[in-house]
Design an enzyme around this catalytic site. Structure first.
Site, mmCIF file in Angstrom:
data_model
loop_
_atom_site.group_PDB
_atom_site.id
_atom_site.type_symbol
_atom_site.label_atom_id
_atom_site.label_comp_id
_atom_site.label_asym_id
_atom_site.label_seq_id
_atom_site.Cartn_x
_atom_site.Cartn_y
_atom_site.Cartn_z
ATOM 1 C CG LEU A 246 48.808 5.220 -55.674
ATOM 2 C CD1 LEU A 246 47.710 5.616 -54.706
ATOM 3 C CD2 LEU A 246 50.174 5.492 -55.058
ATOM 4 C CG ASP A 247 51.939 -1.091 -55.111
ATOM 5 O OD1 ASP A 247 51.125 -1.373 -54.216
ATOM 6 O OD2 ASP A 247 53.076 -0.661 -54.858
ATOM 7 C CB VAL A 248 47.312 -4.338 -56.282
ATOM 8 C CG1 VAL A 248 48.406 -5.264 -55.775
ATOM 9 C CG2 VAL A 248 45.935 -4.886 -55.927
ATOM 10 C CB THR A 250 50.253 1.531 -52.649
ATOM 11 O OG1 THR A 250 51.460 0.766 -52.613
ATOM 12 C CG2 THR A 250 50.527 2.921 -52.105
#
Length: 396
Positions: A246-248, A250
């Site tokens: 999961l990106d930063v 999200t």
């Protein structure tokens, strides 16, 4: 007039009538005064040296810039290659940039574990069964030597490959080669020491974590940001591996496990495991736009589509939608909405395959599945559980 008589203290210390030495009290006060004056003088000298140093650095900077201009002029005129032993200014600049980019690590607080009630008696008995059950070693398939050593905590897989190439690893007395496989009955030595390999003879561990915005899914970050591994508990005999990323910006469900085969079963694109997201959009998605996303659009990295999409309400200009995909490309959900000209203001993953985000799990907390729950996940993945006829790792 005669000299005064000696006191008892002077007589005890051995001071004669003709001695010119002053009493100890006077000498002590004088030495203290001299020591104080010396410290003050040293402070003055340090301050003067500091001032002279700043002036000298200013002059040196000016001279250095002049020298750099002269050197640059000579370099432009000369087409000769640099002499041996000289440093590459480009590499030096890159190294300084890397040093400047790396920030000190911020100590993160540990995540809290979700408190749950004890299950019923039947489930408790199944939990005890799976906790004590082990896989028969004859049913465990051999693994590549570098993978088995890395899984046993000897080192990273790359390090193991280097040691194998150096001839430092032996299997049953013979020097190992890359690609050789070992089983539970094989004798492995690394640099002359016997290594007891660890095999997946029991159920793996599975942990659910509610990731927060601002945390990254990585073990090392040059910017010193908080990682999920800084907050999660350490695995005793293995290491946690995140299933997907999961990106930063999200948040939501993040699954971690100690089984590489389970990671492959969830994350490999060939299995097409569903990922469900709750998306808050600044604006509203029309019916035609929903149909367009479900039919598929062309992004910069290829064709992408949404399996299902439905509205979840919202207030004001912000609307919530649930989106289901069967792949996990980088920022795919955000890019799909950007394709429609809409901005995603919040993104939360609420489900990954058969595992949903627990309703009672708060942000920044985790929950570890019990053995009975893990067995159900393993059966869903087709990997099997202890007590089954055969346990094989699914790899593609």
């Amino acid at each position: 007039m005669g000299k005064p008589a000696l006191t008892k203290r002077q007589m005890r210390d051995g001071i004669s009538k003709t001695s010119k030495r002053k009493p100890a009290k006077l000498s002590h006060s004088k030495s203290a005064r001299l020591e104080k004056e010396r410290e003050q003088q040293e402070r003055y000298e340090r301050a003067e040296r500091k001032d002279r140093g700043e002036q000298g650095r200013g002059k040196a900077a000016g001279q250095s810039s002049q020298r750099n201009e002269r050197v640059t002029g000579r370099h432009e005129q000369s087409q000769e290659r640099p002499q041996r032993g000289t440093t590459n200014p480009q590499r030096g600049a890159e190294g300084e940039a890397r040093t400047e980019r790396r920030q000190p690590k911020v100590r993160a607080t540990r995540a809290k574990k979700l408190a749950v009630r004890q299950p019923n008696q039947e489930i408790q008995e199944k939990v005890r069964f799976f906790r004590e059950k082990r896989v028969d070693s004859s049913n465990i398939e051999p693994a590549r030597i570098q993978k088995a050593l890395a899984a046993s905590g000897v080192g990273s897989r790359r390090e193991m490959e280097q040691w194998i190439l150096q001839g430092s690893v032996k299997i049953n007395g013979k020097v190992a080669q890359l690609g050789d496989k070992v089983g539970p009955s094989d004798h492995v030595e690394v640099r002359g020491s016997h290594i007891k390999l660890k095999w997946p003879d029991r159920l793996p561990r599975i942990l659910l974590y509610y990731k927060q915005e601002g945390e990254i899914v990585s073990r090392d970050d040059p910017q010193g940001r908080t990682t999920i591994f800084d907050r999660l508990p350490q695995a005793a005999s293995s290491r946690w591996v995140a299933i997907g990323r999961l990106d930063v910006n999200t948040s939501g469900l993040l699954i971690l496990t100690t089984s590489g085969a389970l990671v492959n079963r969830f994350a490999h694109p060939s299995f097409e495991v569903e990922r469900e997201y709750a998306v808050r959009v600044l604006g509203e998605v029309s019916t035609d736009q929903m149909k367009e996303l479900t039919e598929g659009v062309e992004l910069e990295d290829g064709f992408a589509k949404v399996e299902r999409m439905f509205e979840q309400g919202g207030e004001g200009v912000n609307k919530w939608y649930n989106v289901v995909l069967k792949e996990g490309r980088n920022r795919e959900v955000r890019r799909l909405f950007e394709y429609l000209g809409l901005t995603v203001s919040r993104l939360v993953r609420v489900r990954f395959g058969p595992i949903g985000l627990p309703a009672r799990l708060k942000r920044g907390s985790f929950y570890e599945l019990n053995e009975f729950e893990v067995a159900n996940i393993m059966r869903w993945s087709g990997l099997g559980v202890p007590g089954d006829k055969q346990v094989r790792e699914t790899t593609k």
